[in-house]
Design an enzyme around this catalytic site. Structure first.
Site, PDB file in Angstrom:
ATOM      1  N   HIS A   1      -7.175   2.627   3.859  1.00  0.00           N
ATOM      2  CA  HIS A   1      -6.973   3.392   5.094  1.00  0.00           C
ATOM      3  C   HIS A   1      -8.285   3.560   5.883  1.00  0.00           C
ATOM      4  CE1 HIS A   1      -3.147   4.610   3.237  1.00  0.00           C
ATOM      5  NE2 HIS A   1      -2.790   5.182   4.376  1.00  0.00           N
TER       6      HIS A   1
ATOM      7  N   CYS B   1      -4.468  -1.876  -1.839  1.00  0.00           N
ATOM      8  CA  CYS B   1      -4.529  -0.463  -2.188  1.00  0.00           C
ATOM      9  C   CYS B   1      -5.499  -0.315  -3.351  1.00  0.00           C
ATOM     10  CB  CYS B   1      -3.123  -0.013  -2.588  1.00  0.00           C
ATOM     11  SG  CYS B   1      -3.046   1.632  -3.269  1.00  0.00           S
TER      12      CYS B   1
ATOM     13  N   ASP C   1       0.873  -1.180   0.000  1.00  0.00           N
ATOM     14  CA  ASP C   1       0.000   0.000   0.000  1.00  0.00           C
ATOM     15  C   ASP C   1       0.907   1.226   0.000  1.00  0.00           C
ATOM     16  OD1 ASP C   1      -2.365   1.580   0.252  1.00  0.00           O
ATOM     17  OD2 ASP C   1      -1.984   1.796   2.380  1.00  0.00           O
ATOM     18  N   SER C   2       0.274   2.395  -0.077  1.00  0.00           N
ATOM     19  CA  SER C   2       1.058   3.630  -0.013  1.00  0.00           C
ATOM     20  C   SER C   2       1.568   3.885   1.410  1.00  0.00           C
ATOM     21  CB  SER C   2       0.203   4.811  -0.459  1.00  0.00           C
ATOM     22  OG  SER C   2      -0.891   4.957   0.433  1.00  0.00           O
TER      23      SER C   2
ATOM     24  N   GLU D   1      -2.498   8.511   8.465  1.00  0.00           N
ATOM     25  CA  GLU D   1      -1.029   8.449   8.566  1.00  0.00           C
ATOM     26  C   GLU D   1      -0.543   9.190   9.813  1.00  0.00           C
ATOM     27  OE1 GLU D   1       1.249   6.716   6.590  1.00  0.00           O
ATOM     28  OE2 GLU D   1      -0.516   5.815   5.662  1.00  0.00           O
TER      29      GLU D   1
ATOM     30  N   CYS E   1     -10.858   2.775   0.029  1.00  0.00           N
ATOM     31  CA  CYS E   1      -9.457   3.042   0.328  1.00  0.00           C
ATOM     32  C   CYS E   1      -9.138   2.216   1.575  1.00  0.00           C
ATOM     33  CB  CYS E   1      -9.241   4.523   0.608  1.00  0.00           C
ATOM     34  SG  CYS E   1      -7.580   4.887   1.221  1.00  0.00           S
TER      35      CYS E   1
HETATM   36  N1  DGL Z   1      -4.732   3.021   0.834  1.00  0.00           N
HETATM   37  C1  DGL Z   1      -4.665   3.271  -0.571  1.00  0.00           C
HETATM   38  C2  DGL Z   1      -5.935   2.961  -1.277  1.00  0.00           C
HETATM   39  O1  DGL Z   1      -6.588   2.024  -0.887  1.00  0.00           O
HETATM   40  C3  DGL Z   1      -3.917   4.515  -0.991  1.00  0.00           C
HETATM   41  C4  DGL Z   1      -4.401   5.793  -0.438  1.00  0.00           C
HETATM   42  C5  DGL Z   1      -3.512   6.978  -0.819  1.00  0.00           C
HETATM   43  O2  DGL Z   1      -2.291   6.885  -0.647  1.00  0.00           O
HETATM   44  O3  DGL Z   1      -4.061   7.980  -1.284  1.00  0.00           O
HETATM   45  O4  DGL Z   1      -6.298   3.596  -2.235  1.00  0.00           O
END
Ligand code: DGL
Length: 277
Positions: free
Chosen positions: A196, A73, A10-11, A162, A194
């Site tokens: 997150h 992600c 993931d990011s 984050e 997402c």
């Molecule tokens: N968690 C990621 C996703 O599911 C990336 C979110 C990001 O870095 O903008 O899209």
């Protein structure tokens, strides 16, 4: 061959919501988690930039011997799933298609909300993934209402996660801003587009009472289970990032509720650059 080593990326911290499910439901699989914290958030970058980053990450994971890659992600799955599967020598699990199908089957009034970063929300990937599900849903009993997705881009949410702020007044304000219009629209199903966002689940449930929440991680886990990777008795997990390992370790441990120790920083070689040299 046969270690079951599974790459998850993931990011940043978001993919831990997927890794957490794998750790508890498929505990025999050793994980190699990569968080691209040097380039987070992906949602504010261009599609080309994100695709180049993803190629490098997947090439790195494959070089480390993973037997499958889980794109934990949505942005990566939206922009680069087809492209990565065209060259990656091991199975790649995307996070969007099974979740879109599930949302199509779960909605009763045909209104599906999607919260995601701006890049994923604009990509149309969930709408495309839902289209075949709509055709399937028409058989054998045609439904009166065809499911439709209402996407909302949410640029403030990833930075809040984050920073470890998943239950603060800033988080409440941002969620109210993004979920308010969906509540007014009357969506009965909400896709957390997402990885997150599941960290905000208690607040999301408070803002969207009675709405069915679809966490794509659940469906990605099922896809991984279907691969039947064998795993080992005492798996050793690795957590790696491209920047700020200490912060990732601290915030990740708190959010995941599980000790992440020995988080390491690694520098990835750009796949395009290395291919050219
Ligand atoms: N968690 C990621 C996703 O599911 C990336 C979110 C990001 O870095 O903008 O899209």
């Amino acid at each position: 061959m046969g270690s079951g080593l599974t790459g998850v990326f993931d990011s940043g911290l978001g993919g831990l919501t997927v890794a957490g499910r794998i750790l508890s439901e498929l505990p025999e699989l050793p994980l190699l988690y990569f968080g691209d914290t040097a380039h987070c958030p992906y949602g504010n970058r261009t599609a080309d930039e994100v695709c180049a980053l993803i190629d490098s990450i997947v090439a790195y994971l494959v070089g480390e011997g993973v037997e499958a890659v889980v794109m934990a992600c949505n942005t990566s799955s939206a922009l680069a799933y087809a492209r990565v599967t065209s060259w990656c020598p091991v199975p790649v699990i995307g996070i969007i298609e099974p979740a879109a199908r599930a949302a199509g089957a779960l909605t009763r009034n045909g209104k599906i909300g999607l919260i995601a970063n701006p890049l994923t929300a604009r990509s149309g990937a969930y709408e495309r993934a839902l289209a075949p599900a709509v055709v399937e849903l028409r058989r054998p009993e045609p439904r009166e209402l065809e499911p439709r997705i209402f996407p909302v881009g949410c640029p403030k949410l990833v930075p809040l996660v984050e920073a470890g702020q998943v239950n603060t007044s800033e988080a409440r304000e941002a969620l109210e801003e993004y979920l308010g219009p969906l509540r007014e629209e009357g969506v009965d199903t909400l896709i957390l587009g997402c990885t997150h966002y599941p960290f905000f689940c208690p607040l999301i449930r408070e803002f969207m009472p009675g709405v069915t929440i679809v966490d794509p991680a659940e469906y990605a886990l099922e896809e991984l289970r279907k691969l039947g990777l064998k795993g080992v008795d005492l798996p050793v997990h690795r957590f790696e990032v491209s920047a700020n390992p200490a912060e990732f370790e601290k915030t990740g441990t708190r959010l995941l509720g599980r000790r992440l120790s020995g988080v390491r920083q690694v520098e990835l070689i750009s796949r395009r650059a290395s291919a050219a040299s």
